[in-house]
Scaffold this motif. Structure first.
Motif: not given
Length: 367
Positions: A202-215, A226-227, A319-321, A323-328
């Protein structure tokens, strides 16, 4: 009134189980995993979220509450389970949006406020417009060892360093920044001969819109490697904070009994119309020894079934998996009926287009 009595009875049962667990903890260090935990399905921006989908290690008579902030932002208060350290971002938090469009939720910050744990969550539509959408959330903090082959570990990255971590082998986790928006996480002592377990990020950011995943995921006998990949409000790689949890034969909170009912799966063949059981079996775990299945439910959508373990209150994280920018995210609240859990559906996006995408799904019951 009958529904209220059922909810009160359920929470009293949880309290009794937790009290017995605390007594047991005095005699064994392994019972200290987790030290504290809580989850909720936040379906309101103010007040008390759905009582049928919240539980935690707090005593009876308390509930999760939510207060609104700026647009798209809410503050979730987990009562009486403030992390052991007053430092921000102690323990680990994960959130998953529920929406029929390309939206996600992220953690902005989490901290202990007296006896309570507060989590600031903000949700966005693809492109960066903030908005409120319902979401599921889980928090836990752990210490102490676990016997192999069970394994559990987490890392909280604050954007430049590890802010919090846990490893059930009592080893030190590490994070290696690789390139913009890409990190390699190493969890020593939690290794496996092949892919086994489940991962949530999960992304943690108080300023920017952000999303994270397993690459990417590269297990070995001595460690899990794990990437983590993160992106901004569109598809641009972004350096940001994040949380990661690895679970193997344990609930996403690190707990075992309770809960007796938990499950996870890695939908690693999203083009398979199914229903199919993801393989190897070590990525498709069910604590009641049932077989989880996944099948197509529409463009970019996957119906996940966790048999036998369906007991309220419960929680689901996704969580998405890749190498690209996809999210779930989740289309809507999962169903619990006849002892089964139906996640209808996991939905994945590239931009605003629905796509078939591998994903990790983790299910947790309080019992």
């Amino acid at each position: 009134m009958r529904q209220l009595r059922r909810v009160i009875l359920r929470m009293l049962c949880i309290t009794a189980v937790l009290v017995s667990g605390l007594i047991f903890a005095a005699g064994t260090a392994q019972a200290a995993v987790p030290d504290r935990w809580g989850f909720a399905f936040v379906n309101t921006s103010s007040g008390v979220p759905n009582l049928s989908y919240q539980a935690g290690s707090w005593p009876g008579g308390f509930n999760v509450t939510v207060t609104p902030g700026v647009v798209g932002q809410v503050f979730v208060k987990f009562p009486q389970i403030g992390a052991s350290s007053s430092t921000a971002n102690s323990g680990v938090v994960h959130v998953t949006a529920t929406s029929q469009t390309a939206e996600w939720c992220q953690v902005q910050k989490y901290w202990s406020a007296g006896v309570d744990e507060i989590v600031a969550v903000r949700c966005y539509h693809y492109g960066g417009a903030p908005l409120f959408t319902p979401f599921s959330i889980v928090f836990s903090e752990s210490t102490g060892p676990l016997p192999a082959p069970k394994a559990f570990g987490y890392v909280g990255w604050n954007g430049s360093a590890i802010a919090t971590q846990y490893n059930s082998a009592l080893a030190a986790n590490s994070v290696i920044p690789t390139s913009t928006g890409v990190w390699t996480v190493v969890l020593p002592g939690l290794g496996s001969s092949g892919i086994a377990g489940n991962i949530q990020v999960t992304a943690v950011d108080s300023t920017n819109a952000a999303r994270c995943k397993v690459g990417a995921w590269s297990p070995s006998a001595g460690q899990q490697k794990i990437q983590v990949r993160c992106h901004d409000a569109t598809n641009v790689p972004l350096n940001t904070g994040w949380t990661l949890t690895y679970q193997r034969e344990r609930a996403i909170t690190g707990a075992a009994i309770p809960p007796k009912n938990f499950a996870y799966t890695f939908d690693n063949s999203p083009a398979n119309p199914g229903p199919y059981a993801p393989a190897p079996a070590a990525i498709n775990y069910n604590s009641q020894l049932a077989v989880n299945t996944v099948q197509t439910a529409g463009p970019g959508q996957r119906l996940v079934k966790f048999p036998i373990v369906g007991v309220l209150p419960n929680n689901v994280q996704v969580t998405a998996f890749g190498p690209g920018p996809e999210f779930c995210n989740l289309v809507t609240l999962w169903g619990t009926s006849g002892g089964d859990v139906l996640v209808r559906n996991v939905i994945c996006y590239n931009g605003t287009a629905r796509v078939d995408q591998p994903s990790f799904v983790s299910y947790l019951s309080a019992f």
